[in-house]
Design an enzyme around this catalytic site. Structure first.
Site, mmCIF file in Angstrom:
data_model
loop_
_atom_site.group_PDB
_atom_site.id
_atom_site.type_symbol
_atom_site.label_atom_id
_atom_site.label_comp_id
_atom_site.label_asym_id
_atom_site.label_seq_id
_atom_site.Cartn_x
_atom_site.Cartn_y
_atom_site.Cartn_z
ATOM 1 C CG HIS A 1 114.959 72.045 71.928
ATOM 2 N ND1 HIS A 1 115.544 71.387 71.544
ATOM 3 C CD2 HIS A 1 114.952 72.704 70.269
ATOM 4 C CE1 HIS A 1 115.933 71.007 70.752
ATOM 5 N NE2 HIS A 1 115.265 71.622 69.967
ATOM 6 C CG ASP B 1 112.350 77.144 64.328
ATOM 7 O OD1 ASP B 1 112.927 76.878 63.680
ATOM 8 O OD2 ASP B 1 111.349 76.096 64.804
#
Ligand code: COA
Length: 386
Positions: free
Chosen positions: A266, A317
């Site tokens: 991320h 996700d």
């Protein structure tokens, strides 16, 4: 073309770390892996709230009273139906079409049927946001059924946002535990500060373009595999791995090929994505309940090996892929489902953008030719063109 180098003074590639706007909506603490909407911790919202309640919170900055929530829910329910000509137009889309490309086209088209579409007054923005949030699941479900040559199922007013979506997909009233799992997933995806799609939506709005255009820019951006598109890519990876025995060889080959592990890493969270932690336990429960533990086990195994080898942690996700799969949702709908949720955050941010607008207009560092003389067409040699 010469490569742009980070040494160029003032150049911040990917605008990493740049603060582009103030916001009172999402508080993202990447260092400590914490996330809150309007001051409420994501864990509390996931545990106690509903998606509809979170939408109200994002749009108003406060949790609703029972009466306010009732009015808000009734307004959402009343706005669920989509125009018949849009359904007719979706039937004409080529088959098979990429689900996000179809959603992008459908939402852009939806704006054509909204007589208020060009109105960016604060009141019109709110009415459009409500319609878009209510209609997005109807579009996704209708398009999925059109793709499968099945009749489109109209929304059911007695079901909540998540349950109604599942109903419109299958025609069957969903198990309340699945509805709740989807509802919580929508809460987790509803908003996430200045991510690429929210930024894209804000950039469009900063020109004082309309809400539909800004949301279409958001859809175009969330579609990419480095953003929401990772949801589908994770499921493709799990299918490619196929069995627990293949986990270790898969990771070693992927490392050797310098492949990206979709659903890992991320830009902002460096000690883990709090949404992934919640989704991990939800995926375990949903996969076990549906007797479809394979996807959870594969996800868990991949998580451990990728962390061991690369110190990369899963993002939002990752576990949502196994969760949605166990609920019987086709992977092409993973990104549309994220979009059904994120419309709430985009529109909340659009309210902020229009209310305190400043045109986004950054600069680029020019690295091309210096000034040179124009060569007329007849005097150009193949060697001096590029
Ligand atoms: N798989 C393999 N390596 C990864 C990785 C991943 N998913 N994410 C980051 N890395 C590595 C990069 O290769 C890079 O290593 P290097 O310095 O040796 O080249 C380092 O970690 C930093 O990566 P970088 O791409 O600069 O970080 P970023 O801030 O731009 O990346 C993402 C953020 C989300 C784009 C990136 O983590 C990624 O591509 N993840 C996969 C896609 C995804 O899941 N997206 C959904 C995000 S919610």
């Amino acid at each position: 073309m010469p490569q742009v180098t980070p040494e160029i003074p003032g150049l911040v590639r990917g605008l990493e770390g740049i603060i582009a706007a103030p916001t009172a909506i999402c508080d993202l603490d990447g260092v400590n892996g914490r996330l809150a909407y309007c001051g409420y911790d994501i864990e509390d919202l996931a545990r106690h709230s509903t998606f509809e309640e979170v939408v109200y919170l994002l749009w108003n900055g406060e949790l609703p009273t029972r009466e306010q929530l009732g009015t808000h829910q009734r307004a959402l329910v009343a706005a669920r139906a989509i125009p018949e000509p849009l359904i007719a137009a979706m039937r004409l889309y080529p088959k098979p079409a990429v689900s996000m490309a179809a959603l992008r086209a459908a939402v852009a088209q939806l704006g054509l049927y909204d007589t208020e579409a060009e109105d960016v007054s604060a009141e019109a923005q709110r009415r459009i946001a409500l319609r878009l949030t209510a209609q997005m699941p109807t579009i996704v479900a209708a398009y999925q059924r059109i793709q499968l040559d099945q009749p489109v199922i109209p929304p059911r007013p007695d079901l909540g946002h998540a349950a109604n979506f599942l109903y419109m997909l299958t025609g069957e009233e969903p198990d309340p535990r699945d509805s709740r799992a989807l509802d919580t997933t929508l809460i987790l995806y509803a908003e996430h500060e200045m991510n690429a799609s929210s930024f894209a939506a804000r950039v469009a709005a900063s020109t004082l373009s309309d809400v539909y255009s800004a949301v279409t820019a958001g859809i175009a951006t969330i579609k990419g595999p480095l953003h929401g598109g990772a949801g589908e890519a994770v499921m493709r990876t799990l299918e490619e791995i196929g069995s627990i025995d293949n986990l270790e060889p898969f990771v070693m080959q992927a490392l050797a090929a310098k492949r990206r592990f979709m659903g890992f890493g991320h830009r902002v969270y460096k000690s883990g994505d709090p949404r992934a932690r919640i989704l991990m336990s939800m995926a375990e429960e949903v996969c076990a309940r549906h007797g479809d533990e394979k996807w959870y086990r594969l996800s868990r195994g991949l998580h451990e090996i990728v962390y061991r080898e690369k110190r990369l942690l899963p993002n939002v996700d990752f576990y949502s892929a196994a969760l949605l799969r166990a609920m019987g949702i086709p992977m092409e709908l993973n990104v549309p489902i994220i979009t059904i949720a994120r419309i709430a955050g985009w529109t909340a941010q659009l309210f902020e953008q229009y209310a305190d607008n400043r045109l986004f207009r950054p600069r680029a560092a020019y690295i091309g030719h210096g000034r040179r003389e124009y060569t007329p067409l007849e005097q150009r040699n193949p060697g001096n063109s590029r």
